[in-house]
Write a protein that holds these residues in place. Structure first.
Motif, short mmCIF file in Angstrom:
data_model
loop_
_atom_site.label_atom_id
_atom_site.label_comp_id
_atom_site.label_asym_id
_atom_site.label_seq_id
_atom_site.Cartn_x
_atom_site.Cartn_y
_atom_site.Cartn_z
N ARG A 192 0.91 -1.29 0.04
CA ARG A 192 0.02 0.14 0.02
C ARG A 192 0.93 1.19 0.17
N SER A 193 1.95 1.08 0.64
CA SER A 193 2.91 2.46 0.94
C SER A 193 3.53 2.52 -0.54
N TYR A 194 3.93 1.31 -1.25
CA TYR A 194 4.54 1.76 -2.64
C TYR A 194 3.49 2.30 -3.73
N TYR A 228 6.61 5.54 3.71
CA TYR A 228 7.31 5.12 2.46
C TYR A 228 8.92 5.34 2.94
N LEU A 229 9.66 4.43 3.07
CA LEU A 229 11.15 4.67 3.52
C LEU A 229 12.10 4.33 2.59
N LEU A 281 11.55 2.85 -6.60
CA LEU A 281 10.48 2.12 -6.52
C LEU A 281 9.26 2.69 -6.97
N ALA A 282 8.88 3.81 -6.43
CA ALA A 282 7.69 4.58 -6.62
C ALA A 282 7.40 4.92 -8.13
N LEU A 283 8.57 5.21 -8.67
CA LEU A 283 8.89 5.50 -10.26
C LEU A 283 8.48 4.38 -10.89
N GLY A 325 3.84 -7.96 1.02
CA GLY A 325 4.25 -7.27 -0.51
C GLY A 325 5.34 -6.50 -0.53
N GLN A 326 6.41 -7.01 0.32
CA GLN A 326 7.75 -6.32 0.50
C GLN A 326 8.79 -6.55 -0.72
N ILE A 327 9.55 -5.71 -0.82
CA ILE A 327 10.62 -6.05 -1.77
C ILE A 327 11.92 -6.87 -1.50
#
Length: 349
Positions: free
Chosen positions: A35-37, A69-70, A75-77, A135-137
């Motif tokens: 959700r943060s991403y 968002y840390l 990643l967001a891009l 849903g982590q990277i």
């Protein structure tokens, strides 16, 4: 006897994963960190900085508090296409990608250890399932670290530099492994990393700004936020009373960084990579139980070293998965020490 013990360990691990995840799904929504991403991607789409806004405003469909968002904006891009989609669709696509990445991690680790070790090491490891549910990277970071390690061992320095640069653009900490390339004078790898980073940052300026890169890249490193669930020595010391909370993290970080750098000059690139992979889990300010997924490449390096190292890797894996808590930094510190001084393990197999 050994087969019986290993079978019992895997059964115990499986039962433990089922019990923990049955509870987790009742208190943590699917894709909790995803959700943060996705929200950060929507923030960038609107030309704002993800670390300076309330993410809930940009993802009201999530209907729950969204984690901070840390990460750098890369990643967001990358997730901007998902930002255009309805949230359930975007979340489903991202969760599928995380699942595929987890399977890819098994495939790349098989180049370091036997297939059954890679398979069990990933799929019977509780942090893998925690990371997947959120849903982590972490699995993607572990894949990039493994690819960089393999490339370095094959003297494919450009590939190693590119993989580490991409990892650092996503989550900063893989950048520590660039120290291995520097210590062993793999200049082509360092140049490749620098060029990759420059291309990504300059190319992204059509969609974001240098300030977003600056604040996003330093946000996690400079944060003093604490929680009893954070498991690095830095985070643990921050919870102590008095000056220990302010001085302790700086001292531990400086000592471990200095020791790591000095010892990298004396050990093999493989062990150097293991040191650089373990180190962030000991000194970074934000380290959760599920962050341990990223240490799997380092445990694979130990596994292939010799029998004693294999036993240490197995015990560390089991302690993190089955017990966790403070045993995670304790066992990882022991792994870090023997990677810095491999002679403690005896000769290589």
């Amino acid at each position: 006897m050994r087969l019986v013990a290993m079978s019992a360990l895997l059964v115990l691990s499986c039962v433990h994963i089922v019990l923990v995840m049955r509870y987790a799904v009742t208190v943590i929504p699917l894709g909790g960190d995803a959700r943060s991403y996705i929200a950060a991607a929507r923030v960038l789409r609107e030309g704002q900085n993800p670390v300076e806004v309330q993410l809930e405003r940009f993802l009201p469909e999530a209907e729950a508090e969204i984690p901070v968002y840390l990460y750098p904006p890369f990643l967001a891009l990358l997730l901007l296409p998902l930002a255009q989609l309805p949230y359930p669709t975007a979340l489903a696509l991202w969760m599928i990608l995380v699942g595929v990445t987890t399977l890819v991690l098994i495939i790349v680790l098989q180049r370091l250890v036997p297939w059954y070790v890679a398979f069990c090491g990933v799929l019977f490891f509780l942090p893998t399932w925690q990371s997947l549910w959120l849903g982590q990277i972490n699995a993607l970071i572990a894949v990039l670290l493994t690819l960089a390690l393999l490339a370095c061992l094959q003297h494919q320095d450009v590939r190693a530099g590119v993989a580490l640069a991409i990892g650092a653009l996503l989550k900063i900490t893989p950048g520590l492994s660039l120290l291995v390339l520097a210590v062993h004078q793999r200049w082509r790898g360092l140049v490749a990393a620098a060029v990759t980073g420059l291309i990504v940052v300059v190319g992204s300026l059509l969609l974001t700004t240098i300030d977003v890169w600056y604040t996003g890249s330093l946000y996690a490193a400079t944060s003093t936020w604490t929680s009893p669930l954070l498991l690095s020595w830095t985070a643990i010391l921050r919870q102590q009373p008095g000056s220990v909370a302010t001085v302790g993290p700086l001292v531990v970080t400086a000592i471990m960084l200095l020791v790591s750098l000095l010892r990298m000059r004396q050990i093999s690139p493989a062990m150097g990579f293991a040191v650089s992979i373990i180190l962030p889990l000991l000194i970074a300010g934000v380290v959760w139980h599920y962050s341990a997924v990223t240490v799997l490449p380092a445990l694979a390096v130990l596994w292939q070293h010799n029998g004693r190292a294999r036993l240490l890797a197995l015990v560390t894996w089991a302690m993190i998965s089955l017990i966790g808590g403070v045993f995670q930094p304790i066992m990882l510190t022991l792994c870090w020490l023997v990677c810095c001084w491999p002679e403690l393990l005896g000769s290589e197999a």
